[in-house]
Structures are given as structure tokens and as C-alpha cells.
Motif scaffolding. Structure first.
Motif, PDB file in Angstrom:
ATOM      1  N   LEU A 123       1.119  -1.509  -0.148  1.00 26.59           N
ATOM      2  CA  LEU A 123      -0.620   0.038   0.154  1.00 26.59           C
ATOM      3  C   LEU A 123       0.977   1.803   0.263  1.00 26.59           C
ATOM      4  CD1 LEU A 123      -2.803   1.108   0.247  1.00 26.59           C
ATOM      5  CD2 LEU A 123      -3.016   0.650   2.464  1.00 26.59           C
ATOM      6  N   ASN A 124       1.884   1.521   0.987  1.00 29.55           N
ATOM      7  CA  ASN A 124       3.180   2.284   0.763  1.00 29.55           C
ATOM      8  C   ASN A 124       3.625   2.177  -0.803  1.00 29.55           C
ATOM      9  OD1 ASN A 124       5.133   4.917   1.940  1.00 29.55           O
ATOM     10  ND2 ASN A 124       6.460   3.467   2.065  1.00 29.55           N
ATOM     11  N   LYS A 125       3.897   1.374  -0.966  1.00 31.23           N
ATOM     12  CA  LYS A 125       4.431   1.692  -2.468  1.00 31.23           C
ATOM     13  C   LYS A 125       3.067   2.189  -3.673  1.00 31.23           C
ATOM     14  CE  LYS A 125       7.859  -2.224  -2.187  1.00 31.23           C
ATOM     15  NZ  LYS A 125       7.784  -3.534  -2.158  1.00 31.23           N
ATOM     16  N   PHE A 126       2.329   1.979  -3.439  1.00 27.93           N
ATOM     17  CA  PHE A 126       1.023   2.222  -4.730  1.00 27.93           C
ATOM     18  C   PHE A 126       0.900   3.770  -4.578  1.00 27.93           C
ATOM     19  CE2 PHE A 126      -3.023   3.559  -4.457  1.00 27.93           C
ATOM     20  CZ  PHE A 126      -3.853   3.894  -5.989  1.00 27.93           C
ATOM     21  N   LEU A 127       0.748   4.181  -2.864  1.00 31.16           N
ATOM     22  CA  LEU A 127       0.703   5.842  -2.318  1.00 31.16           C
ATOM     23  C   LEU A 127       1.741   6.633  -3.267  1.00 31.16           C
ATOM     24  CD1 LEU A 127      -1.073   4.982   0.762  1.00 31.16           C
ATOM     25  CD2 LEU A 127      -2.306   5.880  -1.097  1.00 31.16           C
ATOM     26  N   THR A 128       2.934   5.930  -2.480  1.00 36.16           N
ATOM     27  CA  THR A 128       4.284   6.744  -3.553  1.00 36.16           C
ATOM     28  C   THR A 128       4.198   6.992  -4.591  1.00 36.16           C
ATOM     29  OG1 THR A 128       5.770   5.604  -1.533  1.00 36.16           O
ATOM     30  CG2 THR A 128       6.673   6.396  -3.548  1.00 36.16           C
ATOM     31  N   LYS A 129       3.481   5.755  -5.585  1.00 35.82           N
ATOM     32  CA  LYS A 129       3.148   6.409  -6.824  1.00 35.82           C
ATOM     33  C   LYS A 129       1.767   7.356  -7.293  1.00 35.82           C
ATOM     34  CE  LYS A 129       4.483   3.107  -9.772  1.00 35.82           C
ATOM     35  NZ  LYS A 129       3.844   1.316 -10.118  1.00 35.82           N
ATOM     36  N   GLU A 130       0.698   7.147  -6.062  1.00 40.26           N
ATOM     37  CA  GLU A 130      -0.354   7.588  -6.793  1.00 40.26           C
ATOM     38  C   GLU A 130      -0.470   9.132  -6.799  1.00 40.26           C
ATOM     39  OE1 GLU A 130      -3.837   7.096  -8.486  1.00 40.26           O
ATOM     40  OE2 GLU A 130      -2.288   6.151  -8.659  1.00 40.26           O
ATOM     41  N   PRO A 132       2.047  11.883  -6.301  1.00 43.34           N
ATOM     42  CA  PRO A 132       2.518  12.465  -7.026  1.00 43.34           C
ATOM     43  C   PRO A 132       1.484  12.663  -8.617  1.00 43.34           C
ATOM     44  CG  PRO A 132       3.913  11.462  -6.757  1.00 43.34           C
ATOM     45  CD  PRO A 132       2.779  10.624  -6.285  1.00 43.34           C
ATOM     46  N   LEU A 133       0.846  11.499  -9.059  1.00 41.67           N
ATOM     47  CA  LEU A 133       0.534  11.600 -10.365  1.00 41.67           C
ATOM     48  C   LEU A 133      -1.374  12.600 -10.288  1.00 41.67           C
ATOM     49  CD1 LEU A 133       0.954   7.849 -11.252  1.00 41.67           C
ATOM     50  CD2 LEU A 133       1.714   9.686 -12.257  1.00 41.67           C
ATOM     51  N   LEU A 134      -2.171  11.944  -8.743  1.00 40.08           N
ATOM     52  CA  LEU A 134      -3.095  12.476  -8.863  1.00 40.08           C
ATOM     53  C   LEU A 134      -3.220  14.028  -8.250  1.00 40.08           C
ATOM     54  CD1 LEU A 134      -5.706  12.380  -8.149  1.00 40.08           C
ATOM     55  CD2 LEU A 134      -5.055  11.834  -5.886  1.00 40.08           C
ATOM     56  N   ARG A 135      -1.671  14.772  -7.833  1.00 42.54           N
ATOM     57  CA  ARG A 135      -1.726  16.230  -8.081  1.00 42.54           C
ATOM     58  C   ARG A 135      -1.783  16.869  -8.867  1.00 42.54           C
ATOM     59  NH1 ARG A 135      -0.254  17.672  -2.721  1.00 42.54           N
ATOM     60  NH2 ARG A 135       0.528  15.861  -1.981  1.00 42.54           N
ATOM     61  N   ARG A 136      -1.808  15.930 -10.672  1.00 43.70           N
ATOM     62  CA  ARG A 136      -1.420  17.091 -11.779  1.00 43.70           C
ATOM     63  C   ARG A 136      -2.707  16.615 -11.878  1.00 43.70           C
ATOM     64  NH1 ARG A 136       3.755  12.951 -13.644  1.00 43.70           N
ATOM     65  NH2 ARG A 136       5.498  13.414 -12.255  1.00 43.70           N
ATOM     66  N   ARG A 137      -4.132  16.006 -11.715  1.00 44.51           N
ATOM     67  CA  ARG A 137      -5.125  15.993 -12.196  1.00 44.51           C
ATOM     68  C   ARG A 137      -6.351  15.936 -10.961  1.00 44.51           C
ATOM     69  NH1 ARG A 137      -8.057  11.304 -11.076  1.00 44.51           N
ATOM     70  NH2 ARG A 137      -6.498   9.593 -10.089  1.00 44.51           N
ATOM     71  N   LYS A 138      -7.550  16.483 -11.475  1.00 43.48           N
ATOM     72  CA  LYS A 138      -8.735  16.409 -10.534  1.00 43.48           C
ATOM     73  C   LYS A 138      -8.941  15.087 -10.286  1.00 43.48           C
ATOM     74  CE  LYS A 138     -12.630  18.918  -9.987  1.00 43.48           C
ATOM     75  NZ  LYS A 138     -14.062  19.999 -10.277  1.00 43.48           N
ATOM     76  N   SER A 145      -8.508  12.993  -2.279  1.00 49.38           N
ATOM     77  CA  SER A 145      -7.296  14.170  -2.941  1.00 49.38           C
ATOM     78  C   SER A 145      -5.983  12.979  -2.744  1.00 49.38           C
ATOM     79  CB  SER A 145      -7.301  15.399  -1.965  1.00 49.38           C
ATOM     80  OG  SER A 145      -7.411  15.327  -1.234  1.00 49.38           O
ATOM     81  N   ALA A 146      -5.146  13.848  -3.176  1.00 45.26           N
ATOM     82  CA  ALA A 146      -3.729  13.880  -3.536  1.00 45.26           C
ATOM     83  C   ALA A 146      -3.157  13.797  -1.744  1.00 45.26           C
ATOM     84  CB  ALA A 146      -2.112  14.773  -3.664  1.00 45.26           C
ATOM     85  N   ASP A 147      -3.990  15.349  -0.712  1.00 44.96           N
ATOM     86  CA  ASP A 147      -3.677  15.926   0.009  1.00 44.96           C
ATOM     87  C   ASP A 147      -4.202  14.510   1.370  1.00 44.96           C
ATOM     88  OD1 ASP A 147      -2.181  17.793  -0.981  1.00 44.96           O
ATOM     89  OD2 ASP A 147      -3.784  19.318   0.124  1.00 44.96           O
ATOM     90  N   GLU A 148      -5.729  14.355   0.869  1.00 46.95           N
ATOM     91  CA  GLU A 148      -6.015  13.328   2.221  1.00 46.95           C
ATOM     92  C   GLU A 148      -4.949  11.482   1.510  1.00 46.95           C
ATOM     93  OE1 GLU A 148     -10.304  14.337   2.014  1.00 46.95           O
ATOM     94  OE2 GLU A 148      -9.926  13.507  -0.077  1.00 46.95           O
ATOM     95  N   LEU A 149      -4.645  11.474   0.868  1.00 42.86           N
ATOM     96  CA  LEU A 149      -4.058   9.977   0.111  1.00 42.86           C
ATOM     97  C   LEU A 149      -2.697  10.081   1.180  1.00 42.86           C
ATOM     98  CD1 LEU A 149      -4.818   9.319  -3.136  1.00 42.86           C
ATOM     99  CD2 LEU A 149      -5.478   7.562  -1.228  1.00 42.86           C
ATOM    100  N   PHE A 150      -2.131  11.587   1.269  1.00 44.12           N
ATOM    101  CA  PHE A 150      -0.876  11.632   2.109  1.00 44.12           C
ATOM    102  C   PHE A 150      -0.745  11.715   3.319  1.00 44.12           C
ATOM    103  CE2 PHE A 150       2.488  14.097   4.147  1.00 44.12           C
ATOM    104  CZ  PHE A 150       3.459  13.706   3.639  1.00 44.12           C
ATOM    105  N   SER A 151      -1.748  12.148   3.800  1.00 41.35           N
ATOM    106  CA  SER A 151      -2.564  11.981   4.763  1.00 41.35           C
ATOM    107  C   SER A 151      -2.650  10.635   5.641  1.00 41.35           C
ATOM    108  CB  SER A 151      -3.555  12.744   6.205  1.00 41.35           C
ATOM    109  OG  SER A 151      -3.843  12.106   6.982  1.00 41.35           O
ATOM    110  N   LEU A 152      -3.000   9.906   4.961  1.00 48.91           N
ATOM    111  CA  LEU A 152      -3.362   7.947   5.122  1.00 48.91           C
ATOM    112  C   LEU A 152      -1.981   7.626   4.515  1.00 48.91           C
ATOM    113  CD1 LEU A 152      -6.439   7.084   3.329  1.00 48.91           C
ATOM    114  CD2 LEU A 152      -6.235   6.690   5.647  1.00 48.91           C
TER     115      LEU A 152
END
Length: 474
Positions: A123-130, A132-138, A145-152
Motif C-alpha cells: 500500500l505504501n508503494k502504491f501511494l508513493t506512485k499515486e 504525485p500523479l493525483l496532484r496533476r489532475r482533479k 485527494s492527493a492531500d488525503e492520500l498523503f495523510s493516509l
């Protein structure tokens, strides 16, 4: 709230009812699934050991079903699914450390803990990749959101480190496996330690987890210094109580029982709130003090404090913490079997009985009865003897049940309860005669003994009648 009150049926029904409603949106569906997983895991932890595997498996099935539906919000459920594996392994790990489960069954704890480790790592590896990608799109509808995923992700890292620490505790102190896992936990925690904002409660949990690893690595002075800064205002009450428990354990790890007792003087309540982990640390202190006192005058006092606290833990914190306390009592009893008094033996016997180990319960009740007699506690002694005899009766060991009651009642024949207890021994002996007529001499012996010992007691009227019936029948 329902889960905190141990109203698991109602909590489960609420979640299932809402999940079955077509109008439930995707965000609520994710939240309800997480709560359902927590409920099933809590039922496994607080329920009977025989039902534990079923509830954990149900939680695993619920998580898998949700994730198969390709929800746009999978991460919270993935995280909770991993935490379910962690809870399953941590439960067995605690029992191994307390001696309730043999160390030879280490894999029962390691298997779910390794599954949790793999899930959190992935899960950590997935979030590390996901992220940055999510920050580039809505984000799409219902997507985090990217911030919510970062907190998780910070929570993922914290729990990953926690799993490493729990796994490390299963190995002997200073062993390579323990050191490697604890150092790995500390390395993982460095990221959330620098990324979590000061106002986030997770920051306190990360610091505490770091200190626990430090203690387990044997760096006690450093751990004690750091813990002293955590058990202070304005830290939250529950967190301070948890930190205080670790302060006690740090002192005990350093064989400094006097310091642990001194920390106890700060109280087991803070703002009138108790904490299960702190109570467990208090119990560890009482038991360590008992072992140190050996058979001195202080020994009985420490034992009684330990037995009373174990009982309080069950009523205050529920069955799970009651079992944890009882397991520590049993472990201490095994380490000092000849020094235990009636209080410890009684509580340990109760634990064996609840666990279904009737033979060990019966043996321990009799030992407790003997200790109570030696200490002058006749009524407690008779009560413990009666409990042991009832167990033997249920096991259809009628002669042994009669022997126990006969022996106890004759130790203090002048006690108001002794005649009635001896008469019950006669009844148990009669039960054996019904099964095996060859045992009748024993029955007649204690029947005559009753009439001779208590000639003026009202129970002797019944005993005399039975003797006449026997003589008439013969």
C-alpha cells in the motif's frame, strides 16, 4: 459509539443495513465497510477464543468483497484490512509473551503479522506512485485527494512500523531478528516523524512508537528521558496514560521496581480516566514486586494487589483485558508456584476454568484452598475447595469431588459451613455408588463420619435418615 460500548450486534446490524441501502453513496459505503471491519475484529478480540478465527475470517471476507467492486475509494479499506491482520497477529503475540500460548506456536502470530507487513508495504508503494500523479489532475467523484492520500500514507507507515515492532518482540532480547525488526521500525518512522504536522495526533503516536522500540532495543536511559517529555501537559489524557505505562515498563526492564512503584504514585487515573495499557503495566509492577519479595511478609500484599487489579481490569476494560491480566497472573504463578497465596491461586484457577482447562483449574483451586487455610481464611478456603469439587463432579470424578469436600470440611469442623459441605461430600460419594456399587464402603465411611462429627447439627438428621435407608435396603 456502539462498538465502544461492546454492542457489537447493533453495530454490525447498523453497518449492514446501511450498506444494503441502494441510495448509500460511495463515500459512505467505504466508511461503513471500515467500521464493519473494526466491529468484526473487536468481536474476535473481546469474544471467546473459540469464535476468534470465525470473526477475523468474516472481516477478511468483507474487505475482499468491497475491494473486488473496484471502488474509487479503496485505500481506507485496504488499510483497515491490513490492520485486521495486525490485530489477529498481535492478539496471539500478546498471549505468547504472557506464556498462554507456547513459544513453539510462534507461527500462529507471525503468519498474520507477515501478511499485514506485506499489505502495508504494498500500500505504501502504491501511494508513493499515486500521490504525485493525483496532484496533476482533479480527483474523480468519491476519490480521495492527493492531500488525503498523503495523510493516509503517514498512517500506513506508522502501522507498518508498529507491525515490525510487534514481530520484533516475539524474538529474544538482543537477538539478531529482534534488533533487525526494531531498527527497521525506527527507520520507517523517520518519514512520518518529519512529515506529520504538529497539530496531527499521529505525531504523538509516532514518537511513542519510536520510544517503545528504543526501550526494546535496551536503550533504557534514552527511552526514559524521552517518555518523561511525553507524559506531560498539554498532551492528550489518553496519550499521557499510554506514555506512563511505557515509563513503568522502562523501569521494570531496568530491574528498577522501586522506580516503577514511584511512577505508580502519580496515579492510574488522569482526569478520572483509566487506561487498560496502564493498568496492565501496574499489574506487571505488582507481579515483579511479588517475585522480588519472594516469601517475605510483603509477598502476600503484592499478590492481593495483583489479584484485585486483574479483577478490576475485567470489569473496567472488558473480557479481553481481563484475559490479558489473568494470563500474566498464570505466568507469574508458573515462575513461583510455591510462593503463591490464595488470592493469586483463586484468580488463576478462575482463568483456567474459563479457558476450559478443567483439570488444571481443579488442581489450582485445591492449592488455593490449602493456602487460605494456612492463612486463616477458612471461609475462602471452603469456597475454593467447593469450586474444585464442583469441577470434578462435572467431570464425573465423583470420588475425588467427595474427597475434596471431606478433606476441607474436616480441617475446620467448627465452621458454620463445614457440616453442609461434608454432607455434599456424602452426596457425591452416593453418586459414585450408583455407578459403581463396589465403592459403597467409602460412602458408608463418610456417612458415619458425618453423624459422629456433627451429632447436633441439623444436617445430621438427613445423614441419619440416609444411613437407615441403606441399612433397611441391605
Amino acid at each position: 459509539m456502539l462498538r465502544e460500548l461492546r454492542l457489537f450486534d447493533r453495530a454490525e446490524s447498523y453497518c449492514l443495513e446501511k450498506l444494503a441501502t441502494p441510495s448509500t453513496d460511495e463515500i459512505s459505503r467505504c466508511e461503513l465497510t471500515v467500521e464493519l471491519l473494526k466491529t468484526h475484529a473487536a468481536r474476535a478480540i473481546y469474544g471467546p477464543a473459540s469464535q476468534r478465527a470465525g470473526w477475523f475470517q468474516l472481516a477478511h471476507d468483507v474487505a475482499q468483497k468491497f475491494l473486488e467492486q473496484k471502488s474509487p475509494r479503496p485505500v481506507p479499506v485496504q488499510l483497515q484490512a491490513a490492520l485486521t491482520w495486525l490485530a489477529e497477529g498481535e492478539l496471539v503475540a500478546a498471549e505468547i509473551r504472557a506464556g498462554a500460548v507456547p513459544g513453539t506456536e510462534l507461527d500462529r502470530a507471525l503468519k498474520p503479522l507477515r501478511t499485514a507487513t506485506a499489505a502495508l508495504d504494498e500500500l505504501n508503494k502504491f501511494l508513493t506512485k499515486e500521490i504525485p500523479l493525483l496532484r496533476r489532475r482533479k480527483p474523480a467523484a468519491a476519490e480521495l485527494s492527493a492531500d488525503e492520500l498523503f495523510s493516509l500514507q503517514q498512517h500506513v507507515l506508522y502501522q507498518w512500523a508498529h507491525v515490525c515492532r510487534v514481530r520484533g518482540e516475539l524474538y529474544p532480547p538482543k537477538s539478531p531478528d529482534r534488533i533487525t525488526l526494531l531498527q527497521q521500525a525506527q527507520e520507517i518512522l523517520r518519514t512520518p516523524l518529519t512529515q506529520v504536522v504538529p497539530s496531527d495526533p499521529l505525531g504523538n503516536q509516532v514518537r511513542l512508537e519510536l520510544v517503545i522500540s528504543e526501550r526494546l532495543l535496551g536503550n533504557l536511559a534514552n527511552a526514559a528521558e524521552l517518555l518523561a517529555t511525553l507524559d506531560k501537559e498539554p498532551k492528550p489524557t489518553e496519550f499521557r496514560l499510554r506514555a506512563r505505562a511505557e515509563r513503568i515498563r522502562t523501569a521494570l526492564d531496568g530491574q528498577n521496581i522501586a522506580e516503577a512503584v514511584q511512577i505508580q504514585e502519580e496515579g492510574r487515573l488522569l482526569k478520572e480516566k483509566p487506561a487498560a495499557e496502564l493498568d496492565l503495566a501496574w499489574l506487571e509492577t505488582y507481579l515483579a514486586a511479588w517475585q522480588q519479595a519472594k516469601n517475605t511478609a510483603d509477598s502476600k500484599a503484592w499478590q492481593e494487589k495483583a489479584a484485585d487489579l486483574a479483577r478490576l481490569m475485567a470489569t473496567t476494560h472488558g473480557a479481553y483485558w481481563g484475559r490479558r491480566g489473568d494470563q500474566l497472573l498464570v505466568q507469574a504463578l508458573a515462575a513461583n508456584p510455591n510462593g503463591a497465596g490464595a488470592a493469586i491461586l483463586s484468580r488463576a484457577a478462575d482463568h483456567f476454568y474459563r479457558q476450559g482447562d478443567l483439570a488444571q483449574a481443579a488442581v489450582t483451586y485445591e492449592k488455593g484452598s490449602d493456602q487460605a487455610f494456612n492463612a486463616g481464611g477458612t471461609e475462602v478456603a471452603l469456597e475454593l475447595a467447593f469450586k474444585g469439587a464442583l469441577i470434578q463432579f462435572k467431570r464425573e470424578l465423583f470420588t475425588d469431588a467427595a474427597r475434596r469436600l471431606r478433606r476441607a470440611s474436616l480441617k475446620e469442623p467448627s465452621n458454620i459451613l463445614s457440616a453442609a459441605i461434608h454432607l455434599q461430600a456424602v452426596l457425591f460419594a452416593a453418586q459414585e455408588v450408583r455407578r459403581d456399587p463396589q465403592s459403597s464402603p467409602f460412602y458408608l465411611e463418610i456417612l458415619s463420619e458425618h453423624i459422629k462429627t456433627w451429632p447436633d447439627d441439623e444436617t445430621t438428621t438427613q445423614a441419619t435418615a440416609w444411613l437407615k435407608q441403606w441399612q433397611a435396603h441391605k
